[in-house]
Motif scaffolding. Structure first.
Motif, short mmCIF file in Angstrom:
data_model
loop_
_atom_site.label_atom_id
_atom_site.label_comp_id
_atom_site.label_asym_id
_atom_site.label_seq_id
_atom_site.Cartn_x
_atom_site.Cartn_y
_atom_site.Cartn_z
N ARG B 79 25.61 -19.07 -55.25
CA ARG B 79 26.96 -19.26 -54.40
C ARG B 79 26.45 -20.38 -53.55
N ALA B 82 26.67 -23.78 -54.49
CA ALA B 82 27.65 -24.26 -55.27
C ALA B 82 28.13 -25.85 -55.14
N TRP B 160 20.68 -7.59 -63.54
CA TRP B 160 21.04 -8.26 -62.18
C TRP B 160 21.86 -7.16 -61.30
N PHE B 162 23.65 -7.96 -57.52
CA PHE B 162 23.74 -8.91 -56.62
C PHE B 162 24.13 -8.06 -55.18
N GLU B 165 26.04 -11.42 -51.23
CA GLU B 165 27.25 -12.23 -51.71
C GLU B 165 26.64 -13.72 -52.00
N LEU B 170 26.86 -18.15 -60.42
CA LEU B 170 28.44 -19.13 -60.33
C LEU B 170 28.59 -19.36 -61.77
N PHE B 179 33.72 -19.77 -60.31
CA PHE B 179 33.96 -18.26 -59.72
C PHE B 179 32.57 -17.77 -59.51
N ALA B 180 32.56 -16.82 -58.49
CA ALA B 180 31.30 -15.94 -58.25
C ALA B 180 31.33 -15.09 -59.26
N THR B 181 29.96 -14.56 -59.78
CA THR B 181 29.88 -13.33 -60.56
C THR B 181 30.41 -12.07 -59.68
N GLY B 182 31.30 -11.41 -60.35
CA GLY B 182 32.04 -10.36 -59.61
C GLY B 182 31.50 -8.64 -59.71
N GLU B 183 32.08 -8.03 -59.46
CA GLU B 183 32.13 -6.41 -59.54
C GLU B 183 31.28 -6.15 -61.04
#
Lengths: 187, 187
Positions: B79, B82, B160, B162, B165, B170, B179-183
């Protein structure tokens, strides 16, 4: 067949359904047979006409149906379908119909015979570009996208907008472990 | 050169750096020249030995360096990168050195001459598998992964995680929108 709201995605924007790297479900049909498998190894290959590349292992039932029909559909599942996506990638459809087993409803596409999966949020109907050496050597298939659809709740005017947590797309790491698509980051 | 903590990723696990579909930075070098560009159209192609597929447009400077050297590296940005990732995908390195312009520090890999980018969290050093017809027809390159590295803060034992944050990877949709990689979602 369950009716699901979906809108046409103009072909030059079809790559955006896959550009962020979601896991997909590859559906296929040949005569009376049909199948679905999970595929994370898939990517756009061109904008217009849109093309995609996807790896389909030579031991899979999907491979047989895709080679026989010359077609497949890519379906983009959501978080809600995480379990079914994992299951579709872990068992073979040679013995049992995975649609029945995994309770996956489907509807008919416009361009290919492969069924499109309800509860997904993006669909690309694809026709194989014959490159037999690639299939033999690398299990790699290239295809042209003939039609593309999206669920307008999350994809509108060429943009994803994940308003509902359950409708976020998925990114597969390994062994049934996924990430949901996360927060937007605008550079 | 900035020293950054990184650990070897065993080659059979290298695909996991890309399996969730992150955008990458493709770095390349040939003699005194070097470059970096963004690539979202990249995917694993095999487990062991690990292979990847990546689309590199014929008009890019990266294409020249990759074809001349037969090598490249895939760097997985976070992120934090970016803006630089978007910029690296929007301008050409033919006139200006993008590393200098975008303040991208780099370090040396083990297997290829292409510089590896600091502040990324995954690195794959790759050697082209000669398939000239694919490059000509589709701008598609296949490569074997010779070495892989990860930042142990976010990638350990093939997974992974994370925790920070800013260190999320990405996923590119279009035009600098990520989008960021999420949950995590465990099926």
């Amino acid at each position: 067949m369950i009716d699901q709201t979906r809108v046409d995605v103009p072909l030059p924007k079809a790559y955006r359904l896959l550009n962020h790297g979601p896991v997909t479900l590859v559906s296929s049909a040949w005569r009376e047979q049909r199948n679905v498998m999970a595929a994370a190894w898939v990517m756009p290959l061109d904008f217009d006409p849109p093309k995609v590349a996807v790896v389909i292992d030579k031991n899979t039932y999907t491979r047989e149906l895709v080679e026989a029909s010359g077609e497949f559909a890519l379906n983009v599942p959501t978080r809600r379908l995480a379990q079914a996506t994992h299951a579709a990638g872990s068992c073979s459809g040679r013995e049992h119909d995975k649609f029945t087993e995994l309770r996956l409803a489907s509807f008919s596409g416009r361009a290919v015979a492969a069924p499109l999966l309800c509860e997904c949020v993006g669909w690309l109907e694809c026709r194989i570009i014959p490159e037999p050496a690639l299939a033999t050597r690398y299990d790699l298939f290239l295809a042209e996208v003939l039609a593309a659809w999206a669920d307008p709740r999350v994809f509108r005017e060429g943009r994803w907008n994940f308003c509902d947590e359950n409708l976020r797309t998925l990114h597969h790491v390994a062994g049934g472990f996924f990430f949901a698509t996360g927060e937007p980051v605008d550079a």
